[in-house]
Design a protein around this motif. Structure first.
Motif, PDB file in Angstrom:
ATOM      1  N   PRO A  66      17.362  -4.781   6.101  1.00 19.03           N
ATOM      2  CA  PRO A  66      18.711  -4.520   6.623  1.00 19.03           C
ATOM      3  C   PRO A  66      19.284  -3.235   6.024  1.00 19.03           C
ATOM      4  O   PRO A  66      18.851  -2.777   4.966  1.00 19.03           O
ATOM      5  N   ASP A  67      20.262  -2.671   6.702  1.00 20.08           N
ATOM      6  CA  ASP A  67      20.890  -1.432   6.244  1.00 20.08           C
ATOM      7  C   ASP A  67      21.525  -1.575   4.859  1.00 20.08           C
ATOM      8  O   ASP A  67      21.569  -0.623   4.100  1.00 20.08           O
ATOM      9  N   ASN A  68      22.001  -2.769   4.543  1.00 22.51           N
ATOM     10  CA  ASN A  68      22.677  -2.989   3.264  1.00 22.51           C
ATOM     11  C   ASN A  68      21.719  -3.470   2.167  1.00 22.51           C
ATOM     12  O   ASN A  68      22.146  -4.020   1.161  1.00 22.51           O
ATOM     13  N   TRP A  69      20.436  -3.258   2.341  1.00 25.46           N
ATOM     14  CA  TRP A  69      19.421  -3.797   1.428  1.00 25.46           C
ATOM     15  C   TRP A  69      19.684  -3.421  -0.027  1.00 25.46           C
ATOM     16  O   TRP A  69      19.707  -4.286  -0.903  1.00 25.46           O
ATOM     17  N   ALA A  70      19.878  -2.141  -0.303  1.00 28.09           N
ATOM     18  CA  ALA A  70      20.065  -1.707  -1.690  1.00 28.09           C
ATOM     19  C   ALA A  70      21.332  -2.307  -2.298  1.00 28.09           C
ATOM     20  O   ALA A  70      21.353  -2.659  -3.475  1.00 28.09           O
ATOM     21  N   THR A  71      22.373  -2.470  -1.502  1.00 27.16           N
ATOM     22  CA  THR A  71      23.605  -3.091  -1.983  1.00 27.16           C
ATOM     23  C   THR A  71      23.396  -4.575  -2.223  1.00 27.16           C
ATOM     24  O   THR A  71      23.886  -5.132  -3.206  1.00 27.16           O
ATOM     25  N   LEU A  72      22.664  -5.206  -1.331  1.00 27.08           N
ATOM     26  CA  LEU A  72      22.423  -6.650  -1.431  1.00 27.08           C
ATOM     27  C   LEU A  72      21.624  -7.015  -2.669  1.00 27.08           C
ATOM     28  O   LEU A  72      21.963  -7.958  -3.378  1.00 27.08           O
ATOM     29  N   VAL A  73      20.566  -6.262  -2.957  1.00 25.35           N
ATOM     30  CA  VAL A  73      19.656  -6.655  -4.035  1.00 25.35           C
ATOM     31  C   VAL A  73      19.778  -5.815  -5.301  1.00 25.35           C
ATOM     32  O   VAL A  73      19.354  -6.250  -6.360  1.00 25.35           O
ATOM     33  N   GLY A  74      20.317  -4.612  -5.206  1.00 28.73           N
ATOM     34  CA  GLY A  74      20.430  -3.741  -6.371  1.00 28.73           C
ATOM     35  C   GLY A  74      19.229  -2.823  -6.503  1.00 28.73           C
ATOM     36  O   GLY A  74      18.158  -3.090  -5.963  1.00 28.73           O
ATOM     37  N   PRO A  75      19.396  -1.718  -7.238  1.00 27.04           N
ATOM     38  CA  PRO A  75      18.350  -0.691  -7.316  1.00 27.04           C
ATOM     39  C   PRO A  75      17.061  -1.139  -8.003  1.00 27.04           C
ATOM     40  O   PRO A  75      15.971  -0.730  -7.602  1.00 27.04           O
ATOM     41  N   VAL A  76      17.157  -1.963  -9.017  1.00 26.01           N
ATOM     42  CA  VAL A  76      15.942  -2.425  -9.701  1.00 26.01           C
ATOM     43  C   VAL A  76      15.150  -3.350  -8.778  1.00 26.01           C
ATOM     44  O   VAL A  76      13.920  -3.236  -8.669  1.00 26.01           O
ATOM     45  N   ALA A  77      15.845  -4.229  -8.083  1.00 28.83           N
ATOM     46  CA  ALA A  77      15.162  -5.142  -7.164  1.00 28.83           C
ATOM     47  C   ALA A  77      14.527  -4.398  -5.994  1.00 28.83           C
ATOM     48  O   ALA A  77      13.486  -4.824  -5.492  1.00 28.83           O
TER      49      ALA A  77
END
Length: 127
Positions: free
Chosen positions: A6-17
Motif C-alpha cells: 500500500p502507499d502508506n506502507w512505510a508509515t504503517l510499519v516504520g523504516p526498520v520494518a
C-alpha cells in the motif's frame, strides 16, 4: 513472488520494518503484509498479546543461523503501532512513558520466567 504494498506502507510499519520486510524471504511476504495491515484493527488487549508473542519470537530466533527477518519484522511493526497508538491517545511524540509495546515486552519477559522492568511513568503530562 511480487507483493503490492500500500502507499502508506512505510508509515504503517516504520523504516526498520520496511528493511526487514525487503530482506525477508519472498514466501513470507504475503502473510506479513496481511498481518501488518490487520494489526491496527486489534483492540489494545489483543494487540498486547500479539506483540508479546512477536517480541518473544524475534528474540528466540536470534539464537539460530539464517534469515529471520520475517520474525523481526513483526516485533518491529508492533513497536511502530504501539507508538502510533500512544500518540493517538494524546501523548507527545517524545513521551517515553510506558506504552502498549513496553507492556507487551514486560509480558514476554514474565511469561518466560524473567523479571520485568519497572513501569516508566508518562513524561509528557498526559497520563
Amino acid at each position: 513472488m511480487t507483493v503490492t504494498l500500500p502507499d502508506n506502507w512505510a508509515t504503517l510499519v516504520g523504516p526498520v520494518a520496511v528493511r526487514e520486510f525487503d530482506n525477508a524471504a519472498d514466501r513470507y511476504k504475503p502473510d506479513l503484509l496481511a498481518w501488518a495491515q490487520n494489526l491496527p484493527a486489534l483492540p489494545d488487549d489483543e494487540f498486547v498479546t500479539v506483540a508479546a508473542r512477536s517480541i518473544y519470537d524475534s528474540a528466540n530466533v536470534g539464537r539460530f543461523r539464517g534469515n529471520w527477518d520475517h520474525e523481526h519484522f513483526k516485533a518491529t511493526v508492533c513497536f511502530t503501532e504501539a507508538n502510533r497508538r500512544h500518540v493517538a491517545a494524546g501523548h507527545s511524540e517524545d513521551c517515553r512513558g510506558d506504552n502498549l509495546y513496553s507492556r507487551a515486552y514486560a509480558r514476554a519477559l514474565r511469561n518466560n520466567g524473567h523479571r520485568a522492568p519497572e513501569a516508566v511513568p508518562c513524561q509528557c503530562g498526559k497520563g
